[in-house]
Design a protein around this motif. Sequence first.
Motif, short mmCIF file in Angstrom:
data_model
loop_
_atom_site.label_atom_id
_atom_site.label_comp_id
_atom_site.label_asym_id
_atom_site.label_seq_id
_atom_site.Cartn_x
_atom_site.Cartn_y
_atom_site.Cartn_z
N UNK A 53 0.85 -1.19 0.00
CA UNK A 53 0.00 0.00 0.00
C UNK A 53 0.89 1.24 0.00
N UNK A 54 0.67 2.12 -0.96
CA UNK A 54 1.40 3.39 -1.04
C UNK A 54 0.38 4.52 -1.05
N UNK A 55 0.42 5.36 -0.04
CA UNK A 55 -0.52 6.48 0.04
C UNK A 55 0.22 7.79 -0.09
N UNK A 56 -0.55 8.88 -0.12
CA UNK A 56 -0.01 10.23 -0.19
C UNK A 56 -0.32 10.93 1.13
N UNK A 57 0.50 11.91 1.48
CA UNK A 57 0.23 12.63 2.74
C UNK A 57 -1.09 13.38 2.69
N UNK A 58 -1.62 13.62 1.49
CA UNK A 58 -2.90 14.28 1.36
C UNK A 58 -4.07 13.34 1.32
N UNK A 59 -3.81 12.03 1.38
CA UNK A 59 -4.89 11.03 1.36
C UNK A 59 -5.75 11.14 2.61
N UNK A 60 -7.05 11.09 2.43
CA UNK A 60 -7.95 11.12 3.59
C UNK A 60 -7.77 9.88 4.45
N UNK A 61 -7.83 10.08 5.76
CA UNK A 61 -7.67 8.96 6.69
C UNK A 61 -8.75 7.91 6.46
N UNK A 62 -9.98 8.35 6.21
CA UNK A 62 -11.08 7.42 6.00
C UNK A 62 -10.86 6.53 4.78
N UNK A 63 -10.30 7.10 3.71
CA UNK A 63 -10.03 6.32 2.50
C UNK A 63 -8.95 5.28 2.77
N UNK A 64 -7.92 5.66 3.50
CA UNK A 64 -6.84 4.73 3.81
C UNK A 64 -7.35 3.56 4.65
N UNK A 65 -8.21 3.84 5.61
CA UNK A 65 -8.77 2.79 6.46
C UNK A 65 -9.69 1.88 5.64
N UNK A 66 -10.44 2.47 4.71
CA UNK A 66 -11.33 1.67 3.86
C UNK A 66 -10.52 0.68 3.01
N UNK A 67 -9.39 1.12 2.49
CA UNK A 67 -8.54 0.23 1.70
C UNK A 67 -8.01 -0.90 2.58
N UNK A 68 -7.56 -0.58 3.78
CA UNK A 68 -7.08 -1.60 4.70
C UNK A 68 -8.18 -2.61 5.02
N UNK A 69 -9.39 -2.11 5.24
CA UNK A 69 -10.51 -2.99 5.58
C UNK A 69 -10.82 -3.96 4.44
N UNK A 70 -10.79 -3.47 3.20
CA UNK A 70 -11.10 -4.31 2.05
C UNK A 70 -10.02 -5.39 1.86
N UNK A 71 -8.78 -5.02 2.07
CA UNK A 71 -7.69 -5.99 1.91
C UNK A 71 -7.75 -7.04 3.02
N UNK A 72 -8.02 -6.60 4.25
CA UNK A 72 -8.17 -7.55 5.35
C UNK A 72 -9.35 -8.48 5.13
N UNK A 73 -10.44 -7.93 4.58
CA UNK A 73 -11.63 -8.74 4.30
C UNK A 73 -11.34 -9.79 3.23
N UNK A 74 -10.43 -9.48 2.30
CA UNK A 74 -10.08 -10.45 1.25
C UNK A 74 -9.43 -11.69 1.87
N UNK A 75 -8.52 -11.48 2.81
CA UNK A 75 -7.88 -12.62 3.49
C UNK A 75 -8.91 -13.40 4.31
N UNK A 76 -9.79 -12.69 5.00
CA UNK A 76 -10.81 -13.36 5.81
C UNK A 76 -11.73 -14.20 4.94
N UNK A 77 -12.11 -13.68 3.78
CA UNK A 77 -13.00 -14.42 2.89
C UNK A 77 -12.34 -15.70 2.38
N UNK A 78 -11.05 -15.62 2.06
CA UNK A 78 -10.33 -16.82 1.59
C UNK A 78 -10.20 -17.84 2.72
N UNK A 79 -9.91 -17.39 3.91
CA UNK A 79 -9.80 -18.30 5.06
C UNK A 79 -11.15 -18.92 5.38
N UNK A 80 -12.22 -18.13 5.27
CA UNK A 80 -13.56 -18.67 5.50
C UNK A 80 -13.89 -19.78 4.52
N UNK A 81 -13.56 -19.56 3.26
CA UNK A 81 -13.86 -20.55 2.23
C UNK A 81 -13.11 -21.85 2.48
N UNK A 82 -11.82 -21.74 2.81
CA UNK A 82 -11.02 -22.93 3.07
C UNK A 82 -11.48 -23.63 4.35
#
Length: 207
Positions: A131-160
Amino acid sequence: MARRENPEINAGSMADIAFLLLIFFLVTTTMDVDSGISRKLPEKQPDTDIKPPVLKEKNIFEVNINRNNDLLVEGDAMKIEDLRQAAIDFIDNGGGNGKKVDGKEGEPCDYCNGAKSPTSSDHPNKAVISIQSDRGTDYGMFVSVQNELGAAYTELRNRLGLKKYNRSYTDLVKDLSNNKGNEELKAKISFLKKAYPQVISEAEPTK
């Protein structure tokens, strides 16, 4: 005629009252406490001379967020709602062998359901999300990206987990919270985490 002196006012009780009022306001006033995101820091390496492993470019999934909160994934514009599936496709690709074990070549991923593209990740244990962000990136957007990436791992673990144990990873974690001494649950959760290890690298924000 004798001069009359003005009687002195005893201010001792006023000081006591002021002190009691100060204590009252300190006790009753609520203060806002900023709470951060719970993040587990990487473990300290025992030897500072250890060289980091060489990563193939195809095993790195680049996510960039600019100062306008635009999302660029692998150089292409993408909406936040499409990020999770894109990350799943990358992590679960299974296009090659996993990491070497005891000097022996790693095994291919026999539980991956990906396209096995030669241009995407070889194995979930080799997949790295950057993940590469900019100092002008909104905090909410950065957290949303982290949440989506974390959810991807959780979804794969759930399936397995459902495939192997007839129980999702999320449910296994909940079961363990109610029965912390259950070694069988710990072993199942550990297996799913090793099958899809969450490796997310957060680079220093650009100026």
